[in-house]
Enzyme design. Structure first.
Site, short mmCIF file in Angstrom:
data_model
loop_
_atom_site.label_atom_id
_atom_site.label_comp_id
_atom_site.label_asym_id
_atom_site.label_seq_id
_atom_site.Cartn_x
_atom_site.Cartn_y
_atom_site.Cartn_z
N SER A 23 0.84 -1.20 0.00
CA SER A 23 0.00 0.00 0.00
C SER A 23 0.87 1.25 0.00
O SER A 23 2.04 1.19 -0.38
CB SER A 23 -0.94 -0.03 1.22
OG SER A 23 -1.93 0.96 1.08
N ASN A 24 0.33 2.39 0.40
CA ASN A 24 1.09 3.64 0.42
C ASN A 24 0.60 4.50 1.59
O ASN A 24 -0.32 4.11 2.31
CB ASN A 24 0.95 4.37 -0.93
CG ASN A 24 -0.49 4.65 -1.25
OD1 ASN A 24 -1.16 5.40 -0.56
ND2 ASN A 24 -1.01 4.03 -2.31
N ARG A 25 1.19 5.68 1.75
CA ARG A 25 0.93 6.50 2.94
C ARG A 25 -0.28 7.42 2.83
O ARG A 25 -0.45 8.31 3.64
CB ARG A 25 2.17 7.35 3.25
CG ARG A 25 3.37 6.55 3.67
CD ARG A 25 4.50 7.48 4.08
NE ARG A 25 5.73 6.78 4.31
CZ ARG A 25 6.03 6.15 5.44
NH1 ARG A 25 5.17 6.14 6.44
NH2 ARG A 25 7.18 5.54 5.56
N ALA A 90 -4.97 7.48 -3.95
CA ALA A 90 -3.59 7.11 -4.28
C ALA A 90 -3.62 5.63 -4.66
O ALA A 90 -3.46 4.75 -3.81
CB ALA A 90 -2.66 7.36 -3.10
#
Ligand code: C5P
Length: 215
Positions: A23-25, A90
């Protein structure tokens, strides 16, 4: 008045095995504030398609998804009826090529995970866009930011691109404040660093101005 609004938000998570994911932030704050601002201005019904986040707005049609492929299916279902679509999510660019149904075992010193490219949802929307639909995308860039933004605006057939310059001074992801540029066919406009709630208000000002000019 915009009639129908579609907003995507949050990260996507791409499963690897039953307990792990990529995943991402992304925190989901920007998408949340875009929906909240649309509600405050009574711009029209909002469909909110989001990856995992705690930032869930009220008074929207809420669709919660996990992976990019799930988000794409939900977006494609709602895009044809939407007048303004904002892709603030995102979306993970890659997913694990393989889903391991059993938890991956700890073995050697190295483990290679093969990734497969996810569909670019926004690119597909740009190709499907009809007259009268307004399409807004986001970009997070660390180098050649304006050239890359201009290329994305054109390649994805966007009306507006909200550009984040990611740097030590402006991490953007996960933060309450952000400094962005608004990029459209009219040029580039720099906004001062401000809360994501205020960024959302300025983005809506720009969308409404663009729609006003384009009839
Ligand atoms: O090309 P880039 O990933 O920088 O573009 C970011 C924009 O494209 C964002 O609006 C994001 O929501 C969207 N995107 C997408 N599908 C992907 C990757 C990004 O819709 N697979």
């Amino acid at each position: 008045m915009c009639s129908r609004i579609l907003i995507t938000s949050g990260p996507t998570i791409e499963p690897i095995d039953p307990v792990r994911f990529l995943s991402n932030r992304s925190s989901g704050q920007t998408g949340f504030h875009l929906a909240a601002e649309a509600g405050r201005r009574r711009l029209g019904p909002v469909t909110f398609i989001t990856g995992p986040t705690v930032f869930l707005p009220d008074d929207v049609e809420l669709i919660q998804v996990e992976s990019a492929q799930e988000m794409r299916a939900a977006v494609n279902e709602h895009f044809p009826a939407s007048d303004v679509t904002i892709m603030a999510a995102a979306v993970s660019d890659y997913r694990s090529l393989k889903y391991y149904p059993e938890k991956l075992k700890k073995r050697g010193e190295r483990l290679t995970l093969e990734l497969a490219k996810n569909p670019d949802i926004l690119l597909e929307l740009g190709r499907a866009k009809r007259r009268g639909q307004t399409l807004v995308g986001f970009a997070a860039e660390t180098e050649d930011i304006f050239a890359n933004a201009q290329r994305k605006l054109e390649a994805k057939n966007l009306d507006l691109l909200v550009l984040n310059e990611i740097s030590a001074e402006n991490p953007a992801f996960g933060m309450v404040e952000n400094q962005v540029y608004l990029v459209s066919a009219d040029g580039v406009r720099k906004l001062e660093k401000m809360s994501k709630a205020l960024v959302a208000a300025r983005v809506w000002d720009e969308i409404l101005a663009l729609r006003g000019r384009n009839g």
